[in-house]
Design a protein around this motif. Structure first.
Motif, PDB file in Angstrom:
ATOM      1  N   ALA A 254      24.415 -35.076  35.622  1.00  0.00           N
ATOM      2  CA  ALA A 254      24.260 -36.095  34.580  1.00  0.00           C
ATOM      3  C   ALA A 254      23.313 -37.198  35.039  1.00  0.00           C
ATOM      4  O   ALA A 254      22.426 -37.628  34.297  1.00  0.00           O
ATOM      5  CB  ALA A 254      25.623 -36.670  34.203  1.00  0.00           C
ATOM      6  N   LYS A 307      27.082 -31.102  28.078  1.00  0.00           N
ATOM      7  CA  LYS A 307      27.003 -32.111  27.023  1.00  0.00           C
ATOM      8  C   LYS A 307      28.106 -33.155  27.183  1.00  0.00           C
ATOM      9  O   LYS A 307      27.903 -34.345  26.923  1.00  0.00           O
ATOM     10  CB  LYS A 307      27.090 -31.447  25.645  1.00  0.00           C
ATOM     11  CG  LYS A 307      25.836 -30.673  25.267  1.00  0.00           C
ATOM     12  CD  LYS A 307      26.031 -29.810  24.029  1.00  0.00           C
ATOM     13  CE  LYS A 307      26.136 -30.624  22.772  1.00  0.00           C
ATOM     14  NZ  LYS A 307      26.111 -29.738  21.566  1.00  0.00           N
ATOM     15  N   GLY A 310      27.364 -36.151  29.104  1.00  0.00           N
ATOM     16  CA  GLY A 310      26.422 -37.092  28.524  1.00  0.00           C
ATOM     17  C   GLY A 310      24.986 -36.618  28.551  1.00  0.00           C
ATOM     18  O   GLY A 310      24.074 -37.372  28.200  1.00  0.00           O
ATOM     19  N   PRO A 312      21.889 -35.011  27.042  1.00  0.00           N
ATOM     20  CA  PRO A 312      21.507 -34.775  25.640  1.00  0.00           C
ATOM     21  C   PRO A 312      21.288 -33.293  25.353  1.00  0.00           C
ATOM     22  O   PRO A 312      20.777 -32.547  26.198  1.00  0.00           O
ATOM     23  CB  PRO A 312      20.198 -35.559  25.489  1.00  0.00           C
ATOM     24  CG  PRO A 312      20.170 -36.527  26.633  1.00  0.00           C
ATOM     25  CD  PRO A 312      20.922 -35.876  27.745  1.00  0.00           C
TER      26      PRO A 312
END
Length: 422
Positions: A254, A307, A310, A312
């Motif tokens: 992430a 996802k 976080g 996209p």
């Protein structure tokens, strides 16, 4: 011969030996599912849901393997003659090596020394002995001239050559500088539009085990973005192991996402004949299914987990394998049967290209959004044009940035599979 011993997707045998596992995930998204869901809601609700869904991207990225020019006799010209060049947005050239904390050339002969005849060349013009650039790099240059919108990235690492990333992570800035110097070498600077990192796997086990720490991947990608700047592409192939405690949890994917243009989660090689006695299972399931040998090893689980961190949707691509994995000594048609070992393959036991399998062991069943075939005592799983179409429905429903696949030479001579992606 170069290549097959380096095949990065033959990864799980080593994972099993290392006590590690690889990856992918969870709810069935068949066409029937979509239809019933749409019928159960009002037209207004359906319209609102459609408006809220992220718009899917149209990237189509195919890996081209440098060793394919040997036994497989697959050259850059084949990308053109198969019609694939018209369908591709990007090519990942696999692989550069990682040695001594630096990006290095993988195979100089295949990359930029091999002399091409007029018949072998993309544009029908033969190489000369004294020209400054030959090999696949020059052929890619010619292909890009025919397709001005096509982008090419140099991919580094892969299954066999990921062992050097740990040392690279100790000095990310020096690594990034070495990669920039190599990719932007004046001899082929115009060929490449960026870099792709295929680290299998940061802070986890692949062919070897990495202990560089959770932040090493983020730090490496940050340094690469800083050096390559915004005008170059920086991408990465990443694990799709969505199991509890699995590889997605081992590194800060992430945190690194801000530095990449997109990720390629390797949503294939979930199951295969490294488990010689079975159970038989599809290597690239779109969803979970009753009897799946390992929860979290399917595309949907991986996409949802990434996802959920976080990342996209637009930075996640859907992975497709242009090959199958198979067992021998199988008597049961349905998945879950026992076996005696790996089925014979043209280049390597337990694996074969789609172009070989479609005729020698045609698909006669589907499970979890992918196909399987039971012929004689062999059992194979692989994607077909029909199952790829279903996966494209999923890609669009999830709003993913596009599709990537491993790898171009596995398709038919007229590009059956890449046409299904489009």
């Amino acid at each position: 011969m170069l290549g097959l011993h380096r095949r990065p997707r033959a990864r799980l045998k080593a994972l099993i030996a290392a006590g590690c596992t690889a990856a992918l995930g969870a709810t069935l998204f068949t066409g029937a599912h979509f239809a019933s869901a749409g019928e159960s809601g009002s037209a207004t609700k359906s319209t609102a849901q459609a408006a809220a869904a992220p718009k899917a991207g149209n990237k189509v990225i195919g890996y081209f393997t440098e060793w394919g020019v040997y036994d497989r006799n697959y050259h850059v010209k084949n990308i053109q003659t198969s019609g694939s060049a018209n369908k591709l947005t990007h090519i990942n050239y696999a692989f550069g090596n990682v040695q001594g904390g630096k990006c290095t050339v993988g195979d100089s002969f295949a990359d930029y020394e091999k002399t091409y005849t007029a018949a072998q060349s993309v544009d029908g013009v033969a190489d000369t002995w004294d020209q400054p650039l030959r090999g696949s790099f020059n052929q890619l240059r010619k292909l890009k001239k025919l397709h001005p919108g096509l982008k090419v990235l140099w991919s580094f690492g892969g299954w066999t050559w990921s062992g050097g990333f740990g040392q690279a992570a100790a000095n990310p800035a020096a690594f990034a500088q070495s990669c920039y110097n190599l990719v932007e070498d004046p001899r082929w600077k115009d060929v490449f539009d960026g870099i792709d990192i295929d680290w299998e796997y940061p802070n986890a086990c692949g062919a070897s085990c990495d202990t560089s720490g959770r932040e090493s991947f983020k730090n490496l990608l940050s340094a690469l973005r800083s050096k390559f700047g915004s005008s170059n592409l920086v991408t990465a192939a990443i694990t799709a192991d969505a199991s509890s405690g699995g590889k997605i949890e081992k590194a800060n994917y992430a945190g690194a996402a801000q530095y990449v243009d997109w990720y390629n989660p390797m949503t294939y090689d979930s199951f295969g004949a490294w488990a010689a006695q079975g159970p038989t299972a599809p290597h690239s399931p779109l969803t979970s299914y009753t009897g799946i040998p390992q929860q979290g090893f399917n595309t949907d689980a991986a996409i949802k987990k990434l996802k959920g961190l976080g990342i996209p949707s637009s930075k996640l691509l859907l992975g497709i394998g242009f090959y199958g994995r198979g067992w021998t000594g199988v008597t049961q048609k349905a998945p879950g049967g026992t076996a005696t070992g790996a089925a014979p393959g043209k280049y390597e036991a337990g694996i074969d290209d789609y172009k070989e399998l479609k005729s020698k062991c045609p698909a006669n069943g589907t499970v979890a959004g992918t196909a399987y075939a039971h012929c004689g005592n062999q059992w194979w799983s692989y994607d077909t044009p029909s199952t790829i179409a279903g996966k494209m429905t999923y890609k669009n429903q999830q709003g993913l940035g596009g599709t990537f696949f491993w790898e171009l030479s596995g398709d038919t001579s007229n590009g059956e599979l890449i046409k299904a992606i489009n």
